[in-house]
Design a protein around this motif. Structure first.
Motif, PDB file in Angstrom:
ATOM      1  N   ILE A  68       0.833  -1.198   0.000  1.00 48.64           N
ATOM      2  CA  ILE A  68       0.000   0.000   0.000  1.00 48.64           C
ATOM      3  C   ILE A  68       0.867   1.246   0.000  1.00 48.64           C
ATOM      4  N   GLN A 112      -5.174   6.204  -7.067  1.00 50.14           N
ATOM      5  CA  GLN A 112      -5.072   4.755  -7.263  1.00 50.14           C
ATOM      6  C   GLN A 112      -4.249   4.447  -8.514  1.00 50.14           C
ATOM      7  N   TYR A 141       1.990  -0.517  -6.404  1.00 50.31           N
ATOM      8  CA  TYR A 141       1.207  -0.658  -5.178  1.00 50.31           C
ATOM      9  C   TYR A 141      -0.268  -0.890  -5.529  1.00 50.31           C
ATOM     10  N   GLN A 144      -3.006  -0.601  -3.521  1.00 47.55           N
ATOM     11  CA  GLN A 144      -4.013   0.221  -2.863  1.00 47.55           C
ATOM     12  C   GLN A 144      -3.379   1.526  -2.382  1.00 47.55           C
ATOM     13  N   LEU A 157      -3.495   4.326   0.835  1.00 50.52           N
ATOM     14  CA  LEU A 157      -3.920   4.636   2.195  1.00 50.52           C
ATOM     15  C   LEU A 157      -4.096   6.142   2.297  1.00 50.52           C
ATOM     16  N   VAL A 209      -8.221   2.870   3.579  1.00 50.81           N
ATOM     17  CA  VAL A 209      -7.676   2.461   2.285  1.00 50.81           C
ATOM     18  C   VAL A 209      -8.776   2.665   1.251  1.00 50.81           C
ATOM     19  N   VAL A 259      -1.377  -6.480   5.123  1.00 49.71           N
ATOM     20  CA  VAL A 259      -0.505  -5.520   4.457  1.00 49.71           C
ATOM     21  C   VAL A 259       0.948  -5.895   4.762  1.00 49.71           C
ATOM     22  N   LEU A 306       4.163  -0.793   3.557  1.00 52.88           N
ATOM     23  CA  LEU A 306       3.637   0.558   3.450  1.00 52.88           C
ATOM     24  C   LEU A 306       4.725   1.442   2.847  1.00 52.88           C
TER      25      LEU A 306
END
Length: 363
Positions: free
Chosen positions: A179, A209, A217, A219, A221, A234, A310, A313
């Motif tokens: 993410i 997105q 990635y 998704q 956040l 998300v 996840v 990050l």
């Protein structure tokens, strides 16, 4: 409204069912749909199940110009003993009315909507796939249909329910996702429509997105739209952090969607006596927990995947690898337990699962 007040017109041209091994999300739809209309003089009326078909709508219908629409998403499941089950449809219809209120759409009768939903699933019960991990995705939605270019709440609407068989979200087992933390674009602010499930929220998220996907990635956040520091949600999920044994999820603040799965996870954690809190949490706090070695797990929750662990990050040009990039023990336990409850293969201490009758005498 009882089932007797819902007229049913069955199709004479049934579609061929898709291969359950190659189901794509929202690409194939069942034989029937539910429709109900609203007008100022009649209120909600003419509840009907009809063959799935295109709808005719005026080019000046207000949905096209001002986006007055809301929707929901839930699933029907085939249990091992042959039953068709719904998961917490009452919560979805409650949330639909919360969205209605924010978008100035007339409230629906939640019992009527659940009755219609169950009847539609009953009529198309042979569309509920039986393969492991598959389900029938259900999309209730409302659109404004008044032909007018004036900026005001519409005077007419359609409430519809369509359904699509979908495959397993995790075709090769549950895997952590990567993410990207969004710091440029903003999804919603308190006082806006962030807590409503409305199309505009999703349209405004597409650019971020797209950028995230170009960088590898899956998704985005979102951070709060004012200070750009507090975690919100998300793109298609709520988010949870396990920090030093405690579960933290952002509190509902007027710009975060209250997920049905989110609520279910919080109830499960309480049932297991695992400490969980809803509060503001900043990305800096998450980062400090990561640096201190106490960011133990991160996972998203939503209807599609139930639990999305996840593994990474990306924030401030730094990759934060969570739990060695592997699915955490708690994430897996939550996924296994909730999916088992949904499928009726594990006791349901909360009364969440609703059975749908499958016998349709006039089919």
């Amino acid at each position: 409204m009882s089932n007797e007040n819902i007229s049913i017109t069955l199709t004479t041209d049934r579609k061929q069912k898709p291969d359950v091994e190659h189901l794509e999300f929202g690409k194939v739809f069942t034989d029937h749909m539910f429709v109900m209309d609203y007008s100022l003089d009649q209120g909600w009326h003419d509840a009907r199940i009809i063959p799935y078909q295109p709808i005719t709508i005026d080019p000046s219908a207000m949905i096209f110009h001002y986006g007055q629409t809301v929707f929901e998403g839930l699933k029907a499941y085939h249990s091992k003993d042959g039953k068709v089950l719904l998961f917490r449809p009452d919560r979805n219809m409650q949330r639909l009315n919360q969205s209605n209120d924010r978008l100035c759409i007339p409230e629906i009768d939640e019992n009527l909507a659940i009755s219609a939903l169950k009847e539609l699933v009953k009529v198309d019960s042979d569309w509920v796939p039986k393969a492991p991990g598959t389900s029938l995705y259900i999309r209730p939605f409302i659109i404004s249909t008044e032909p007018s270019l004036g900026v005001h709440p519409a005077a007419s609407y359609k409430f519809m329910i369509i359904m699509s068989p979908v495959g397993s979200y995790y075709k090769e087992g549950i895997h952590p996702i990567k993410i990207s933390v969004e710091s440029h674009y903003v999804r919603a602010v308190a006082g806006g429509t962030g807590q409503a499930k409305t199309a505009g929220n999703y349209a405004s998220s597409l650019k971020a997105q797209e950028v995230a996907e170009e960088s590898g990635y899956s998704q985005v956040l979102w951070l709060d739209g004012v200070e750009r520091k507090y975690v919100e949600e998300v793109g298609s999920m709520n988010i949870f952090f396990k920090i030093n044994g405690e579960i933290v999820t952002p509190e509902l603040n007027g710009s975060i969607l209250e997920g049905v799965t989110r609520n279910s996870i919080l109830r499960l954690l309480k049932h297991w006596n695992i400490p969980a809190v809803e509060r503001r949490i900043s990305m800096d706090e998450v980062y400090q927990a990561y640096k201190a070695g106490v960011l133990e797990e991160v996972f998203g929750t939503g209807t599609a995947a139930v639990i999305s662990p996840v593994g990474e990050l990306f924030w401030n040009n730094e990759k934060l690898t969570v739990n060695g990039g592997k699915t955490g023990e708690l994430s897996m336990k939550l996924y296994n337990t909730l999916t088992a409850i949904q499928l009726g293969s594990e006791p349901d201490p909360f009364g969440w699962v609703v059975e749908v009758e499958q016998e349709v005498t006039n089919k």
